[in-house]
Design an enzyme around this catalytic site. Structure first.
Site, PDB file in Angstrom:
ATOM      1  N   ASP A   4       5.766   1.676 -24.750  1.00 51.50           N
ATOM      2  CA  ASP A   4       4.503   1.873 -24.029  1.00 51.50           C
ATOM      3  C   ASP A   4       4.721   2.891 -22.911  1.00 51.50           C
ATOM      4  OD1 ASP A   4       1.663   0.574 -23.440  1.00 51.50           O
ATOM      5  OD2 ASP A   4       2.668   0.912 -21.511  1.00 51.50           O
ATOM      6  N   TYR A  63       3.209   8.396 -16.395  1.00 50.21           N
ATOM      7  CA  TYR A  63       4.620   8.028 -16.166  1.00 50.21           C
ATOM      8  C   TYR A  63       5.562   9.232 -16.257  1.00 50.21           C
ATOM      9  CZ  TYR A  63       2.584   3.456 -17.471  1.00 50.21           C
ATOM     10  OH  TYR A  63       1.784   2.347 -17.586  1.00 50.21           O
ATOM     11  N   LYS A 121      -1.372   6.889 -22.825  1.00 46.76           N
ATOM     12  CA  LYS A 121      -2.654   6.621 -22.145  1.00 46.76           C
ATOM     13  C   LYS A 121      -3.233   7.895 -21.556  1.00 46.76           C
ATOM     14  CE  LYS A 121      -0.489   2.273 -20.832  1.00 46.76           C
ATOM     15  NZ  LYS A 121       0.908   2.590 -20.500  1.00 46.76           N
ATOM     16  N   HIS A 162      -6.547   4.849 -19.633  1.00 46.94           N
ATOM     17  CA  HIS A 162      -5.674   4.134 -18.690  1.00 46.94           C
ATOM     18  C   HIS A 162      -6.465   3.239 -17.724  1.00 46.94           C
ATOM     19  CE1 HIS A 162      -1.363   4.624 -16.947  1.00 46.94           C
ATOM     20  NE2 HIS A 162      -1.816   3.421 -16.709  1.00 46.94           N
TER      21      HIS A 162
HETATM   22  P1  NAD Z   1       7.402  -5.892 -15.453  1.00 41.03           P
HETATM   23  O1  NAD Z   1       6.662  -7.171 -15.224  1.00 41.03           O
HETATM   24  O2  NAD Z   1       7.819  -5.534 -16.810  1.00 41.03           O
HETATM   25  O3  NAD Z   1       8.648  -5.945 -14.479  1.00 41.03           O
HETATM   26  C1  NAD Z   1       9.563  -4.900 -14.417  1.00 41.03           C
HETATM   27  C2  NAD Z   1      10.576  -5.152 -13.299  1.00 41.03           C
HETATM   28  O4  NAD Z   1      11.190  -6.426 -13.458  1.00 41.03           O
HETATM   29  C3  NAD Z   1      11.688  -4.111 -13.420  1.00 41.03           C
HETATM   30  O5  NAD Z   1      11.624  -3.270 -12.309  1.00 41.03           O
HETATM   31  C4  NAD Z   1      12.980  -4.884 -13.442  1.00 41.03           C
HETATM   32  O6  NAD Z   1      13.698  -4.611 -12.267  1.00 41.03           O
HETATM   33  C5  NAD Z   1      12.608  -6.334 -13.433  1.00 41.03           C
HETATM   34  N1  NAD Z   1      13.163  -7.009 -14.640  1.00 41.03           N
HETATM   35  C6  NAD Z   1      12.916  -6.703 -15.940  1.00 41.03           C
HETATM   36  N2  NAD Z   1      13.559  -7.557 -16.755  1.00 41.03           N
HETATM   37  C7  NAD Z   1      14.215  -8.420 -15.965  1.00 41.03           C
HETATM   38  C8  NAD Z   1      15.064  -9.533 -16.224  1.00 41.03           C
HETATM   39  N3  NAD Z   1      15.344  -9.923 -17.465  1.00 41.03           N
HETATM   40  N4  NAD Z   1      15.567 -10.213 -15.155  1.00 41.03           N
HETATM   41  C9  NAD Z   1      15.278  -9.844 -13.894  1.00 41.03           C
HETATM   42  N5  NAD Z   1      14.490  -8.799 -13.576  1.00 41.03           N
HETATM   43  C10 NAD Z   1      13.963  -8.083 -14.600  1.00 41.03           C
HETATM   44  O7  NAD Z   1       6.518  -4.740 -14.753  1.00 41.03           O
HETATM   45  P2  NAD Z   1       5.920  -3.338 -15.148  1.00 41.03           P
HETATM   46  O8  NAD Z   1       6.963  -2.344 -15.418  1.00 41.03           O
HETATM   47  O9  NAD Z   1       4.934  -3.064 -14.075  1.00 41.03           O
HETATM   48  O10 NAD Z   1       5.085  -3.626 -16.486  1.00 41.03           O
HETATM   49  C11 NAD Z   1       5.612  -3.448 -17.789  1.00 41.03           C
HETATM   50  C12 NAD Z   1       4.974  -2.273 -18.475  1.00 41.03           C
HETATM   51  O11 NAD Z   1       3.549  -2.424 -18.514  1.00 41.03           O
HETATM   52  C13 NAD Z   1       5.163  -0.922 -17.748  1.00 41.03           C
HETATM   53  O12 NAD Z   1       6.457  -0.397 -17.906  1.00 41.03           O
HETATM   54  C14 NAD Z   1       4.073  -0.121 -18.401  1.00 41.03           C
HETATM   55  O13 NAD Z   1       4.472   0.290 -19.687  1.00 41.03           O
HETATM   56  C15 NAD Z   1       2.942  -1.144 -18.477  1.00 41.03           C
HETATM   57  N6  NAD Z   1       2.013  -1.072 -17.322  1.00 41.03           N
HETATM   58  C16 NAD Z   1       0.740  -0.659 -17.572  1.00 41.03           C
HETATM   59  C17 NAD Z   1      -0.178  -0.567 -16.537  1.00 41.03           C
HETATM   60  C18 NAD Z   1      -1.578  -0.127 -16.826  1.00 41.03           C
HETATM   61  O14 NAD Z   1      -2.349   0.139 -15.882  1.00 41.03           O
HETATM   62  N7  NAD Z   1      -1.982  -0.044 -18.063  1.00 41.03           N
HETATM   63  C19 NAD Z   1       0.202  -0.877 -15.217  1.00 41.03           C
HETATM   64  C20 NAD Z   1       1.508  -1.307 -15.001  1.00 41.03           C
HETATM   65  C21 NAD Z   1       2.392  -1.409 -16.070  1.00 41.03           C
END
Ligand code: NAD
Length: 265
Positions: free
Chosen positions: A29, A34, A59, A92
Site C-alpha cells: 500500500d 509517500y 492513491k 486519498h
Molecule cells: P501502523 O499502525 O501500521 O503502525 C506503524 C508503526 O508501528 C511503525 O512506525 C512501527 O514503528 C510500529 N510497529 C510496526 N510493527 C510493530 C511491531 N510488530 N511491534 C512494535 N511496533 C511496531 O501505522 P501506519 O503506518 O500509520 O499505517 C499503516 C499503513 O496504512 C501506512 O503505511 C499506509 O500504507 C496506510 N495509511 C493510510 C492512510 C490514509 O489516509 N489512507 C493514513 C495513514 C496510513
C-alpha cells in the site's frame, strides 16, 4: 494482509519492501504522497516474484482532484511503478471543503481508469458515510474499498457498518495506531495467553473482523512478526474484549475527513 509504506524514506524503501516481499507479503500500500512509488516498482521487479502475484495500491494526492490533473497524476503513478496497470487506485482524501466539494468528478475520473483496464479496481479513502452515499447516489457505482483509520481505540463503527451493508471492503489504516495500542493491558494479557505479541493480537483481531490491513515497519524482525499471525485464533470473548477498547471519536489519531483540507504546495 499487506505491507504499508507510509513514512518509509525513499532511500531505504526498495530494501525494506524487498524484506517484506521475502517475508511473504504480496500486497503493498503506497501513495503519491509517500514519495516512494518508484521504489515500490523497483522492489517488485528486483524480487523476481511474478507481478501478477502482487497486489499494489496507490492513491490520488490531494492536489489532483480535477479530472485533467487526476489523469496526469495517475499516468505518473503508473510510470513511477514502471507498470501499465495498478491493482487498486483510490482517492486519498475526500476534501469536502475543497474543489466545491466535488469529489464526484474525481470518482468519475477514476472510473475511467478502471474502464480502460489501467486500474483493476478503484476505491476511496477516508470517506464518511455522507460522502459514500453521494458517490453512490450520483454515479450508481460504489467504490470497491474504503480505506479508513481503524484500530482498537478508534473502531469507526458508523462507517464500517455502512460499508458492510453496501458490500464495500474495509481497509484499516494505522491498524496498531502507530504503536499506541501496544502497551494496552487487555491486549497484553491476550497476547500472553497465546504466546504472541500485542501487535500480532491486534492484527489478528482485524483479520478476524474481515478488515484488510497493511501494518508498516522498517525493522526486519517486526516485518516478520507482523506476517506471523495465521497460527492462532482469538476466541469470541477475546474478540469482544478488544471490541470494548473503542474510545469512539476520542480515539481518532489522524485528521477528521470532514474538515481535512491539506493540499500540498
Ligand atoms: P501502523 O499502525 O501500521 O503502525 C506503524 C508503526 O508501528 C511503525 O512506525 C512501527 O514503528 C510500529 N510497529 C510496526 N510493527 C510493530 C511491531 N510488530 N511491534 C512494535 N511496533 C511496531 O501505522 P501506519 O503506518 O500509520 O499505517 C499503516 C499503513 O496504512 C501506512 O503505511 C499506509 O500504507 C496506510 N495509511 C493510510 C492512510 C490514509 O489516509 N489512507 C493514513 C495513514 C496510513
Amino acid at each position: 494482509l499487506g505491507f504499508g509504506v507510509y513514512q518509509i524514506e525513499p532511500e531505504n524503501a526498495a530494501e525494506v519492501i524487498g524484506t517484506a516481499l521475502e517475508a511473504g507479503f504480496r500486497h503493498i500500500d503506497t501513495a503519491e504522497m509517500y514519495q516512494n512509488e518508484q521504489q515500490v516498482g523497483e522492489a517488485v521487479k528486483n524480487s523476481g516474484i511474478n507481478r501478477s502475484q502482487i497486489h499494489i495500491t496507490s492513491k490520488l494526492n490531494n492536489g489532483h482532484h480535477e479530472p485533467e490533473a487526476a489523469r496526469r497524476a495517475f499516468a505518473e503513478t503508473l510510470e513511477k511503478l514502471g507498470d501499465d496497470y495498478i491493482d487498486l487506485f483510490i482517492i486519498h482524501w475526500p476534501l469536502p471543503t475543497k474543489y466545491d466539494g466535488d469529489f464526484v468528478q474525481t470518482w468519475n475520473t477514476l472510473l475511467e481508469f478502471k474502464k480502460e483496464g489501467r486500474a483493476r479496481s478503484v476505491g476511496v479513502s477516508n470517506f464518511q458515510v455522507s460522502h459514500l452515499q453521494k458517490l453512490m447516489d450520483e454515479t450508481g457505482e460504489k467504490p470497491s474499498v474504503n480505506q479508513i483509520e481503524l484500530h482498537p481505540y478508534f473502531q469507526n463503527r458508523e462507517v464500517v457498518q455502512f460499508c458492510q451493508d453496501n458490500g464495500i471492503a474495509i481497509e484499516a489504516w494505522s491498524p496498531i495506531a502507530q504503536g499506541d495500542v501496544l502497551e494496552d493491558a487487555a491486549l497484553q494479557s491476550i497476547a500472553d495467553a497465546h504466546g504472541k505479541s500485542a501487535a500480532q493480537v491486534t492484527l489478528r483481531w482485524h483479520i478476524q473482523h474481515g478488515f484488510i490491513i497493511f501494518p508498516k515497519s522498517s525493522t526486519p524482525e517486526r516485518i516478520a512478526e507482523n506476517f506471523d499471525i495465521f497460527d492462532f485464533e482469538l476466541s469470541p470473548d477475546e474478540m469482544s474484549a478488544i471490541d470494548a477498547l473503542d474510545k469512539g471519536e476520542a480515539g481518532r489519531n489522524g485528521p477528521n475527513p470532514d474538515t481535512f483540507d491539506m493540499i500540498p504546495a
